[in-house]
Design a protein around this motif. Sequence first.
Motif, PDB file in Angstrom:
ATOM      1  N   UNK A  26       0.828  -1.206   0.000  1.00 23.78           N
ATOM      2  CA  UNK A  26       0.000   0.000   0.000  1.00 23.78           C
ATOM      3  C   UNK A  26       0.863   1.257   0.000  1.00 23.78           C
ATOM      4  N   UNK A  27       1.900   1.268   0.828  1.00 28.72           N
ATOM      5  CA  UNK A  27       2.775   2.444   0.869  1.00 28.72           C
ATOM      6  C   UNK A  27       3.464   2.639  -0.489  1.00 28.72           C
ATOM      7  N   UNK A  28       3.912   1.541  -1.067  1.00 26.59           N
ATOM      8  CA  UNK A  28       4.582   1.622  -2.364  1.00 26.59           C
ATOM      9  C   UNK A  28       3.631   2.151  -3.438  1.00 26.59           C
ATOM     10  N   UNK A  29       2.376   1.698  -3.421  1.00 25.13           N
ATOM     11  CA  UNK A  29       1.403   2.151  -4.417  1.00 25.13           C
ATOM     12  C   UNK A  29       1.107   3.635  -4.261  1.00 25.13           C
ATOM     13  N   UNK A  30       0.992   4.104  -3.024  1.00 22.98           N
ATOM     14  CA  UNK A  30       0.717   5.527  -2.791  1.00 22.98           C
ATOM     15  C   UNK A  30       1.875   6.376  -3.292  1.00 22.98           C
ATOM     16  N   UNK A  31       3.097   5.950  -3.009  1.00 26.03           N
ATOM     17  CA  UNK A  31       4.261   6.736  -3.399  1.00 26.03           C
ATOM     18  C   UNK A  31       4.444   6.723  -4.918  1.00 26.03           C
ATOM     19  N   UNK A  32       4.206   5.588  -5.553  1.00 29.17           N
ATOM     20  CA  UNK A  32       4.389   5.507  -6.999  1.00 29.17           C
ATOM     21  C   UNK A  32       3.317   6.288  -7.761  1.00 29.17           C
ATOM     22  N   UNK A  33       2.082   6.283  -7.273  1.00 31.55           N
ATOM     23  CA  UNK A  33       0.991   6.926  -8.006  1.00 31.55           C
ATOM     24  C   UNK A  33       0.704   8.350  -7.552  1.00 31.55           C
ATOM     25  N   UNK A  34       1.265   8.755  -6.448  1.00 34.05           N
ATOM     26  CA  UNK A  34       0.988  10.085  -5.917  1.00 34.05           C
ATOM     27  C   UNK A  34       2.019  11.100  -6.363  1.00 34.05           C
ATOM     28  N   UNK A  35       1.865  12.298  -5.831  1.00 32.60           N
ATOM     29  CA  UNK A  35       2.823  13.353  -6.140  1.00 32.60           C
ATOM     30  C   UNK A  35       3.866  13.449  -5.020  1.00 32.60           C
ATOM     31  N   UNK A  36       4.691  14.473  -5.095  1.00 34.13           N
ATOM     32  CA  UNK A  36       5.793  14.620  -4.146  1.00 34.13           C
ATOM     33  C   UNK A  36       5.283  14.837  -2.726  1.00 34.13           C
ATOM     34  N   UNK A  37       4.198  15.580  -2.573  1.00 32.98           N
ATOM     35  CA  UNK A  37       3.685  15.846  -1.221  1.00 32.98           C
ATOM     36  C   UNK A  37       3.173  14.565  -0.567  1.00 32.98           C
ATOM     37  N   UNK A  38       2.599  13.655  -1.363  1.00 34.88           N
ATOM     38  CA  UNK A  38       2.164  12.369  -0.797  1.00 34.88           C
ATOM     39  C   UNK A  38       3.359  11.557  -0.323  1.00 34.88           C
ATOM     40  N   UNK A  39       4.416  11.534  -1.106  1.00 29.31           N
ATOM     41  CA  UNK A  39       5.615  10.793  -0.727  1.00 29.31           C
ATOM     42  C   UNK A  39       6.217  11.377   0.539  1.00 29.31           C
ATOM     43  N   UNK A  40       6.239  12.702   0.637  1.00 33.04           N
ATOM     44  CA  UNK A  40       6.765  13.337   1.844  1.00 33.04           C
ATOM     45  C   UNK A  40       5.883  13.018   3.048  1.00 33.04           C
TER      46      UNK A  40
END
Length: 73
Positions: A26-40
Amino acid sequence: MLKKQILVFLLMMIFTVKSSYSQCAMCKAVVENGDVSMAEGVNNGITYLMVFPYLLIGILFYVIYRYKKKAKN
């Protein structure tokens, strides 16, 4: 005997890397499909969750240290 234990430990670490690497889909999917603010945000959340175990261990060691220091006196 110690060398054999170290070898077994290293082999176990090598063969379990793949299964431990793939635990957070789930974390990997959010980071791959989201923008920079989501990854941060994910990184900040992980850091936030990581602080508390270290605090608890630090407090435990401090209490043990203080207890042993009092026992010496």
